[in-house]
Design a protein around this motif. Sequence first.
Motif, PDB file in Angstrom:
ATOM      1  N   ILE A 275      83.984  75.172  54.500  1.00 43.76           N
ATOM      2  CA  ILE A 275      84.603  73.993  55.107  1.00 43.76           C
ATOM      3  C   ILE A 275      83.860  73.617  56.388  1.00 43.76           C
ATOM      4  CG2 ILE A 275      86.766  73.047  55.994  1.00 43.76           C
ATOM      5  CD1 ILE A 275      88.225  75.242  54.451  1.00 43.76           C
ATOM      6  N   PRO A 276      83.520  72.327  56.572  1.00 46.10           N
ATOM      7  CA  PRO A 276      82.853  71.909  57.817  1.00 46.10           C
ATOM      8  C   PRO A 276      83.691  72.254  59.044  1.00 46.10           C
ATOM      9  CG  PRO A 276      82.801  70.144  56.185  1.00 46.10           C
ATOM     10  CD  PRO A 276      83.712  71.203  55.641  1.00 46.10           C
ATOM     11  N   GLY A 282      77.963  74.278  61.609  1.00 45.36           N
ATOM     12  CA  GLY A 282      77.921  74.921  60.307  1.00 45.36           C
ATOM     13  C   GLY A 282      79.237  74.843  59.552  1.00 45.36           C
ATOM     14  N   LEU A 283      79.452  75.839  58.685  1.00 47.15           N
ATOM     15  CA  LEU A 283      80.613  75.842  57.794  1.00 47.15           C
ATOM     16  C   LEU A 283      81.440  77.094  58.023  1.00 47.15           C
ATOM     17  CD1 LEU A 283      78.594  74.836  54.599  1.00 47.15           C
ATOM     18  CD2 LEU A 283      80.085  73.321  55.908  1.00 47.15           C
ATOM     19  N   ALA A 284      82.741  76.957  57.862  1.00 43.09           N
ATOM     20  CA  ALA A 284      83.656  78.095  57.978  1.00 43.09           C
ATOM     21  C   ALA A 284      84.063  78.542  56.577  1.00 43.09           C
ATOM     22  CB  ALA A 284      84.886  77.709  58.789  1.00 43.09           C
ATOM     23  N   LEU A 285      84.170  79.848  56.385  1.00 41.28           N
ATOM     24  CA  LEU A 285      84.553  80.394  55.086  1.00 41.28           C
ATOM     25  C   LEU A 285      86.057  80.588  55.005  1.00 41.28           C
ATOM     26  CD1 LEU A 285      83.621  81.752  52.344  1.00 41.28           C
ATOM     27  CD2 LEU A 285      83.861  83.910  53.571  1.00 41.28           C
ATOM     28  N   ALA A 286      86.658  80.008  53.986  1.00 43.90           N
ATOM     29  CA  ALA A 286      88.061  80.277  53.654  1.00 43.90           C
ATOM     30  C   ALA A 286      88.065  81.087  52.360  1.00 43.90           C
ATOM     31  CB  ALA A 286      88.831  78.980  53.464  1.00 43.90           C
ATOM     32  N   SER A 287      88.831  82.174  52.338  1.00 42.71           N
ATOM     33  CA  SER A 287      88.783  83.045  51.160  1.00 42.71           C
ATOM     34  C   SER A 287      90.187  83.435  50.695  1.00 42.71           C
ATOM     35  CB  SER A 287      87.979  84.315  51.470  1.00 42.71           C
ATOM     36  OG  SER A 287      88.652  85.103  52.447  1.00 42.71           O
ATOM     37  N   GLU A 288      90.238  83.847  49.447  1.00 42.51           N
ATOM     38  CA  GLU A 288      91.437  84.467  48.870  1.00 42.51           C
ATOM     39  C   GLU A 288      90.987  85.788  48.279  1.00 42.51           C
ATOM     40  OE1 GLU A 288      94.449  82.153  46.739  1.00 42.51           O
ATOM     41  OE2 GLU A 288      94.016  83.384  44.961  1.00 42.51           O
ATOM     42  N   LEU A 289      91.765  86.834  48.496  1.00 42.46           N
ATOM     43  CA  LEU A 289      91.349  88.160  48.033  1.00 42.46           C
ATOM     44  C   LEU A 289      92.478  88.824  47.261  1.00 42.46           C
ATOM     45  CD1 LEU A 289      89.267  90.468  48.048  1.00 42.46           C
ATOM     46  CD2 LEU A 289      90.181  91.172  50.280  1.00 42.46           C
ATOM     47  N   MET A 290      92.164  89.210  46.022  1.00 44.64           N
ATOM     48  CA  MET A 290      93.138  89.908  45.190  1.00 44.64           C
ATOM     49  C   MET A 290      92.565  91.239  44.727  1.00 44.64           C
ATOM     50  SD  MET A 290      94.798  88.854  41.497  1.00 44.64           S
ATOM     51  CE  MET A 290      93.379  89.444  40.547  1.00 44.64           C
ATOM     52  N   PHE A 291      93.279  92.321  45.016  1.00 42.93           N
ATOM     53  CA  PHE A 291      92.984  93.626  44.436  1.00 42.93           C
ATOM     54  C   PHE A 291      93.981  93.845  43.304  1.00 42.93           C
ATOM     55  CE2 PHE A 291      91.657  94.320  48.937  1.00 42.93           C
ATOM     56  CZ  PHE A 291      90.312  94.557  48.700  1.00 42.93           C
ATOM     57  N   VAL A 292      93.505  94.286  42.172  1.00 45.01           N
ATOM     58  CA  VAL A 292      94.401  94.429  41.021  1.00 45.01           C
ATOM     59  C   VAL A 292      95.163  95.751  41.110  1.00 45.01           C
ATOM     60  CG1 VAL A 292      94.566  94.469  38.519  1.00 45.01           C
ATOM     61  CG2 VAL A 292      92.867  93.020  39.634  1.00 45.01           C
ATOM     62  N   ALA A 328      95.268  78.157  56.747  1.00 42.96           N
ATOM     63  CA  ALA A 328      96.143  77.980  57.904  1.00 42.96           C
ATOM     64  C   ALA A 328      95.578  78.696  59.132  1.00 42.96           C
ATOM     65  CB  ALA A 328      97.547  78.495  57.585  1.00 42.96           C
ATOM     66  N   ASP A 329      95.036  79.907  58.932  1.00 47.21           N
ATOM     67  CA  ASP A 329      94.448  80.652  60.050  1.00 47.21           C
ATOM     68  C   ASP A 329      93.254  79.911  60.641  1.00 47.21           C
ATOM     69  OD1 ASP A 329      96.268  82.695  59.895  1.00 47.21           O
ATOM     70  OD2 ASP A 329      94.963  84.065  58.785  1.00 47.21           O
ATOM     71  N   LEU A 330      92.412  79.339  59.782  1.00 48.75           N
ATOM     72  CA  LEU A 330      91.242  78.599  60.264  1.00 48.75           C
ATOM     73  C   LEU A 330      91.671  77.407  61.115  1.00 48.75           C
ATOM     74  CD1 LEU A 330      88.899  78.579  57.115  1.00 48.75           C
ATOM     75  CD2 LEU A 330      88.500  79.779  59.264  1.00 48.75           C
ATOM     76  N   TYR A 331      92.712  76.711  60.678  1.00 42.94           N
ATOM     77  CA  TYR A 331      93.204  75.559  61.450  1.00 42.94           C
ATOM     78  C   TYR A 331      93.860  76.019  62.762  1.00 42.94           C
ATOM     79  CZ  TYR A 331      96.151  71.767  63.041  1.00 42.94           C
ATOM     80  OH  TYR A 331      96.762  70.826  63.833  1.00 42.94           O
ATOM     81  N   ASN A 332      94.712  77.037  62.669  1.00 43.52           N
ATOM     82  CA  ASN A 332      95.416  77.513  63.866  1.00 43.52           C
ATOM     83  C   ASN A 332      94.465  78.079  64.915  1.00 43.52           C
ATOM     84  OD1 ASN A 332      97.972  76.792  62.938  1.00 43.52           O
ATOM     85  ND2 ASN A 332      98.321  78.771  61.933  1.00 43.52           N
ATOM     86  N   LYS A 335      89.216  76.094  64.199  1.00 38.82           N
ATOM     87  CA  LYS A 335      87.879  76.065  63.589  1.00 38.82           C
ATOM     88  C   LYS A 335      87.663  74.859  62.673  1.00 38.82           C
ATOM     89  CE  LYS A 335      87.140  81.057  63.803  1.00 38.82           C
ATOM     90  NZ  LYS A 335      86.907  82.309  63.022  1.00 38.82           N
ATOM     91  N   VAL A 336      88.733  74.413  61.981  1.00 39.40           N
ATOM     92  CA  VAL A 336      88.615  73.297  61.043  1.00 39.40           C
ATOM     93  C   VAL A 336      89.791  72.341  61.248  1.00 39.40           C
ATOM     94  CG1 VAL A 336      87.392  74.717  59.316  1.00 39.40           C
ATOM     95  CG2 VAL A 336      89.873  74.488  59.199  1.00 39.40           C
ATOM     96  N   SER A 337      89.663  71.140  60.721  1.00 35.69           N
ATOM     97  CA  SER A 337      90.709  70.132  60.912  1.00 35.69           C
ATOM     98  C   SER A 337      91.826  70.277  59.885  1.00 35.69           C
ATOM     99  CB  SER A 337      90.100  68.734  60.801  1.00 35.69           C
ATOM    100  OG  SER A 337      89.726  68.470  59.455  1.00 35.69           O
ATOM    101  N   LYS A 338      92.981  69.715  60.208  1.00 40.91           N
ATOM    102  CA  LYS A 338      94.122  69.749  59.279  1.00 40.91           C
ATOM    103  C   LYS A 338      93.798  68.951  58.018  1.00 40.91           C
ATOM    104  CE  LYS A 338      98.414  69.968  60.687  1.00 40.91           C
ATOM    105  NZ  LYS A 338      99.782  69.685  61.215  1.00 40.91           N
ATOM    106  N   GLU A 339      93.094  67.847  58.187  1.00 45.30           N
ATOM    107  CA  GLU A 339      92.712  67.032  57.028  1.00 45.30           C
ATOM    108  C   GLU A 339      91.879  67.845  56.044  1.00 45.30           C
ATOM    109  OE1 GLU A 339      90.312  62.866  56.035  1.00 45.30           O
ATOM    110  OE2 GLU A 339      90.020  63.865  57.962  1.00 45.30           O
ATOM    111  N   GLU A 340      90.931  68.634  56.553  1.00 47.44           N
ATOM    112  CA  GLU A 340      90.060  69.438  55.683  1.00 47.44           C
ATOM    113  C   GLU A 340      90.847  70.490  54.919  1.00 47.44           C
ATOM    114  OE1 GLU A 340      87.019  69.090  54.844  1.00 47.44           O
ATOM    115  OE2 GLU A 340      86.057  67.845  56.356  1.00 47.44           O
TER     116      GLU A 340
END
Length: 358
Positions: A275-276, A282-292, A328-332, A335-340
């Motif tokens: 995300i810009p 540069g760009l910020a990384l937003a991730s989701e992590l699942m351990f089975v 949500a963490d990136l916005y709070n 680092k990134v905008s609410k629109e993004e």
Amino acid sequence: MFESGSYIEELLRYSSETKSTDLHICSGIRPMVRINGKLQEIEDKEKVFPEQVDAILRSLLNDKKLEKLYENKVLDFSFSISGVGRFRANAYSQRGTYAIAIRMLPFQIPKFEELGLPEISKNLTAKSRGLILATGATGSGKSTTLASFIDLINENYNYHIITIEDPIEYLHRHKKSLVTQREIGEDCLSFSNALRSALREDPDVIMVGEMRDPETISIALTAAETGHLVLSTLHTVGASKSIDRIVDAFPPNQQNQIRSQLATVLEGIISQQLIPRIDRQGLALASELMFVNPAIRNLIREGKHYQIGSIMQTGQGQGMHLMEADLADLYNNGKVSKEEIFMRSTDHQLLTQFLNRR
């Protein structure tokens, strides 16, 4: 006179200096670069003509690859320019002329610490068997994540690692492991063909560039089931959607078997988006992590993929988190905008809940 070799080198040097992620060359318009997620023209360049694009392709491709491009109207390839960098490219036909999209690749494989992923996701590289998936849209950094994972395994274990790619993106040196890399079209005919033969090449770890079709998915699941660690990518956002994509690739009469296999072998899914940043650095990384865990294995087996998100929310102690939580963490954190973040969320109600928890 138009010198295709020096022209493309000049464009790629400009792209490197401006930290562009992509370069686009298309007839009828100036060359364009993507900087911080935004596409823009290179102002001091003239519009490109079809014959110039053809000349560039002839300077980048040998006769065999040119013939393949003219036959299929599309071609993936990679190349290096000394002192400039390494690149992944796609040439394709549009309106009867050719266009080229070029992705910049670093010579050095990024270290895990540079990716911005949660430290706990590194634990997946300690698995000795099973299936690990990196998922996300094109340009979200999936290949870079897997390359970094392979490099970690290479540094820490005495394994035979086989990568199957289209094209080869990152070049791995032999460290503790033996790393053999196969490129579709150069070293093998297809992902399924290469994956089938890989099982006879004494591998410990197999990295499949993309699980594109049911045959490749089926062989990858079997490889994971028979004691190999398999890493691959999917063009999906989110863990549950990734599981849906795998199961839905098969006809209804095979889906129960695929769910059973997947429930047995799947170890983890990393889903990511770039995300810009607000500061345009540069760009910020937003991730989701699942351990089975056992609960998720049961849901996969029973076809209740839609309940996986709830398990992931209650599994935060195990290091799991949802994409909406990271957005949500990136916005709070400014680092990134609410629109993004709302553009990239698939569950606005859940995202709003995470935003309001601050």
